[in-house]
Enzyme design. Structure first.
Site, PDB file in Angstrom:
ATOM      1  N   HIS A  55      10.019 -11.422  12.562  1.00  0.00           N
ATOM      2  CA  HIS A  55       9.722 -10.480  11.472  1.00  0.00           C
ATOM      3  C   HIS A  55       8.264 -10.605  11.042  1.00  0.00           C
ATOM      4  O   HIS A  55       7.905 -11.426  10.203  1.00  0.00           O
ATOM      5  CB  HIS A  55      10.659 -10.757  10.285  1.00  0.00           C
ATOM      6  N   LEU A  58       2.147  -6.501  11.732  1.00  0.00           N
ATOM      7  CA  LEU A  58       0.812  -6.608  12.350  1.00  0.00           C
ATOM      8  C   LEU A  58      -0.149  -5.532  11.850  1.00  0.00           C
ATOM      9  O   LEU A  58      -1.341  -5.611  12.108  1.00  0.00           O
ATOM     10  CB  LEU A  58       0.906  -6.529  13.880  1.00  0.00           C
ATOM     11  N   ASN A  89       6.513  -0.471   9.879  1.00  0.00           N
ATOM     12  CA  ASN A  89       5.946   0.291   8.755  1.00  0.00           C
ATOM     13  C   ASN A  89       4.430   0.408   8.880  1.00  0.00           C
ATOM     14  O   ASN A  89       3.675   0.076   7.976  1.00  0.00           O
ATOM     15  CB  ASN A  89       6.348  -0.311   7.401  1.00  0.00           C
ATOM     16  N   ASP A 148      12.498  -1.376   7.901  1.00  0.00           N
ATOM     17  CA  ASP A 148      11.794  -2.311   7.022  1.00  0.00           C
ATOM     18  C   ASP A 148      10.530  -1.662   6.479  1.00  0.00           C
ATOM     19  O   ASP A 148       9.710  -1.146   7.233  1.00  0.00           O
ATOM     20  CB  ASP A 148      11.426  -3.589   7.778  1.00  0.00           C
ATOM     21  N   HIS A 175      15.941  -3.730   5.967  1.00  0.00           N
ATOM     22  CA  HIS A 175      15.634  -4.262   4.644  1.00  0.00           C
ATOM     23  C   HIS A 175      16.757  -3.767   3.747  1.00  0.00           C
ATOM     24  O   HIS A 175      16.750  -2.609   3.322  1.00  0.00           O
ATOM     25  CB  HIS A 175      14.278  -3.727   4.179  1.00  0.00           C
ATOM     26  N   HIS A 209      15.399 -10.976   6.020  1.00  0.00           N
ATOM     27  CA  HIS A 209      14.982 -11.702   4.803  1.00  0.00           C
ATOM     28  C   HIS A 209      16.010 -11.745   3.669  1.00  0.00           C
ATOM     29  O   HIS A 209      15.775 -11.225   2.587  1.00  0.00           O
ATOM     30  CB  HIS A 209      13.633 -11.184   4.292  1.00  0.00           C
ATOM     31  N   ASP A 282       8.271 -12.922   7.831  1.00  0.00           N
ATOM     32  CA  ASP A 282       7.926 -11.677   7.129  1.00  0.00           C
ATOM     33  C   ASP A 282       6.420 -11.658   6.809  1.00  0.00           C
ATOM     34  O   ASP A 282       6.009 -11.198   5.738  1.00  0.00           O
ATOM     35  CB  ASP A 282       8.760 -11.464   5.863  1.00  0.00           C
TER      36      ASP A 282
HETATM   37  O1  DOR Z   1       7.125  -8.067   0.858  1.00  0.00           O
HETATM   38  C1  DOR Z   1       7.239  -7.239   1.740  1.00  0.00           C
HETATM   39  N1  DOR Z   1       6.151  -6.743   2.359  1.00  0.00           N
HETATM   40  N2  DOR Z   1       8.459  -6.831   2.112  1.00  0.00           N
HETATM   41  C2  DOR Z   1       8.644  -5.806   2.983  1.00  0.00           C
HETATM   42  O2  DOR Z   1       9.771  -5.503   3.282  1.00  0.00           O
HETATM   43  C3  DOR Z   1       7.477  -5.093   3.545  1.00  0.00           C
HETATM   44  C4  DOR Z   1       6.284  -5.958   3.523  1.00  0.00           C
HETATM   45  C5  DOR Z   1       5.003  -5.246   3.805  1.00  0.00           C
HETATM   46  O3  DOR Z   1       4.946  -4.454   4.733  1.00  0.00           O
HETATM   47  O4  DOR Z   1       4.008  -5.517   3.114  1.00  0.00           O
HETATM   48 ZN    ZN Z   2       9.272  -7.054   6.328  1.00  0.00          ZN
END
Ligand code: DOR
Ligand code: ZN
Length: 417
Positions: A55, A58, A89, A148, A175, A209, A282
Site C-alpha cells: 500500500h 507514488l 489516486n 483508495d 478504503h 489500513h 500507506d
Molecule cells: O491518509 C491517507 N492518505 N489515506 C488515504 O487513504 C489516501 C492517502 C493519500 O493519498 O494521501
Molecule cells: Zn492509501
C-alpha cells in the site's frame, strides 16, 4: 564479474553466507569467501527476502511535487522494500490500461529494480459511477483494483465492482470508511458491508489500513463465516493514537484517523497473534506547504517506507521482548503480503535472483536521512528502534547505508550516487 559475498548473516536464526554473482545467488553455506570477492561483513545482522509493501502512494502521474516513481522507489530501497503496490489516486487515475502501462514503463526506467505493481482504479475518475474495464487493466499489468483515495459509497456500484473483480480474478482492495451517525468516517459499518458483499459475490477483498479493534473483529468473524477477505494494518495504527496528534500536528493527520490506545493495543495483538495478513505503510507523501496548512485543511497521509520494518519491529518487540518479534515482522512484510496477491515472493536459495534486505540490530533512532522521499511528512523521526536497514540487494544492484542512513550503491549500474 566479481562475486559479492554476504558474510554470515542470520537467516531465521542460522548463520548462512550468501554468494551473489551477476545478481543471482550462486552459493549458500558457511565461510565461502575467496580472494578477490567483495565481502560484506554481515555477522550478527539479519537477512530477509526483500520486503513487499502492498500500500504505497507514488503520486505519479500528476502530483510529482510530492513524490514520483523514482523518488518513491529510492524510499523503498532505503527501507529494504523490493516490491510495492502503488495506489490509483493519481491524476489521471489509472482507469485506462495506457496509464497502468505508463507506470510500469516508468518504473522499469527509473525504479532501480524495485518491482512496482500498479493497482488499477475502480472507476473512471474520482467520483465517477462508471466502472473501469478490469480485464483490460489486468492485461495491462494491474495486480489489484482499488478505490483508495476516492471511496465508493454506493452499494450497488461497489457490488458491481466486486462482481467484476471476481470474474477477472483480481483482488479488490478498498478504503472502507462510510459517513457515521456522528458525521465522522466510520470503519466498522463499511468493513461489515464489504465483508458481506465479498461473501455474496465471491470476490477476494483486501481491506486496507484497518484502524479499529471493532473493524478487525468484524473481519475475523466474517472469515470464520467463509468471506474471502484479507486485511492489512499500517504501523501508525498500532504505534500512534489520537493523543499523539497534539504533539504531531498535521503529521498525525491520516485517513483512517488515529484512534484510541485500546484500538492500537488490540491491533498490535492481531499482529502478534498472526490474525492479520500483512503490514503496509500507506506511504502517502505530501509537500511541506500542504502539511503546513491548518489541521482541517491539510491533506491526510504519512510516509516512511525507509523506516517501516524498524518501527513495526520495535512496537512488536516492546510487547513480546523476544526474537519472535523479528520473525513476526519479517513474515508480515514478506510472505503475508505476497499471499494476499496470490503470488510467490523472492526466495533466498541457490539459483534465485538475489532480492533481499539485511537489517542491523542495536539501539538507533529514526533520522531524516533514512527517509529518501521527495516529501518529509514522517511522524517517526527520533523514534527509538532496534532494527536498522543495512543493505538492500535487487538483482545486480545493491545499496549499503552509511551510519546516518544515507544510501550508496555498491554496484553503480543505476544506483544513486
Ligand atoms: O491518509 C491517507 N492518505 N489515506 C488515504 O487513504 C489516501 C492517502 C493519500 O493519498 O494521501
Ligand atoms: Zn492509501
Amino acid at each position: 564479474m566479481s562475486r559479492t559475498v554476504l558474510y554470515e548473516p542470520f537467516d531465521a536464526g542460522v548463520r548462512r553466507t550468501i554468494v551473489i554473482e551477476d545478481g543471482t545467488i550462486t552459493a549458500i553455506g558457511r565461510g565461502l569467501a575467496r580472494p578477490g570477492d567483495r565481502v560484506i561483513n554481515c555477522t550478527d545482522k539479519w537477512i530477509t527476502p526483500a520486503l513487499l509493501d502492498i500500500h504505497v502512494h507514488l503520486r505519479e502521474p500528476g502530483q510529482e511535487h510530492k513524490e514520483d516513481i523514482e523518488t518513491g522507489c529510492r524510499a523503498a530501497i532505503a527501507g529494504g522494500i523490493g516490491a510495492l503496490c502503488c495506489m490509483p489516486n493519481t491524476d489521471p487515475l489509472p482507469h485506462e490500461p495506457a496509464t497502468v502501462e505508463r507506470i510500469l514503463r516508468r518504473a522499469h526506467e527509473v525504479g532501480r529494480g524495485v518491482k512496482v505493481m500498479p493497482v488499477g482504479a475502480a472507476v473512471r475518475g474520482k467520483g465517477s459511477s462508471q466502472l473501469s474495464d478490469y480485464a483490460a487493466l489486468k492485461d495491462a499489468g494491474a495486480v489489484m483494483i482499488s478505490d483508495d483515495g476516492f471511496t465508493i459509497e454506493d452499494e450497488t456500484l461497489l457490488t458491481e465492482a466486486f462482481q467484476q473483480c471476481a470474474e477477472v480474478g483480481l483482488p479488490f482492495t478498498g478504503h472502507f470508511e462510510l459517513p457515521g451517525d456522528d458525521g465522522l468516517p466510520n470503519e466498522p459499518i463499511a468493513v461489515e458491508r464489504a465483508c458481506r458483499i465479498a461473501k455474496e459475490t465471491g470476490a477476494r477483498v483486501h481491506i486496507a489500513h484497518v484502524s479499529t479493534a471493532e473493524g478487525a473483529g468484524i473481519i475475523m468473524e466474517a472469515r470464520t463465516d467463509g468471506a474471502p477477505v484479507t486485511w492489512e494494518i499500517c504501523p501508525h495504527h498500532f504505534i500512534l493514537t489520537a493523543e499523539d496528534v497534539d504533539r504531531l500536528g498535521t503529521l498525525g493527520k491520516v485517513a483512517p484517523r488515529l484512534k484510541t490506545r485500546a484500538d492500537a493495543d488490540a491491533l498490535l495483538t492481531r499482529v502478534i497473534d498472526g490474525d492479520v495478513d500483512a503490514l503496509a505503510s500507506d506511504h502517502a507523501p505530501h509537500a511541506e506547504p500542504e502539511k503546513a496548512k491548518p489541521f482541517d485543511e491539510a491533506p491526510p497521509g504519512m510516509l516512511g517506507m525507509g523506516c517501516m520494518m524498524s518501527v513495526s519491529h520495535k512496537a512488536i518487540w516492546d510487547r513480546v521482548a523476544d526474537p519472535k518479534a523479528w520473525h513476526v515482522a519479517r513474515s508480515l512484510w514478506t510472505d503475508g503480503p505476497w499471499s494476499v496477491l496470490g503470488m510467490e515472493g523472492p526466495r533466498i536459495e541457490i539459483g534465485a535472483e538475489a532480492r533481499l534486505a539485511i537489517f542491523e540490530f542495536g539501539d538507533a533512532k529514526v533520522r531524516p536521512e533514512w527517509i529518501h522521499s521527495r516529501s518529509s511528512n514522517c511522524p517517526y523521526l527520533d523514534m527509538a528502534v532496534r532494527a536498522k536497514p543495512f543493505m538492500t540487494v535487487l538483482g545486480p544492484r545493491a545499496w549499503l547505508r552509511d551510519s546516518l542512513g544515507r544510501l550508496y550503491p555498491i554496484e553503480s549500474e543505476g544506483g544513486w550516487s
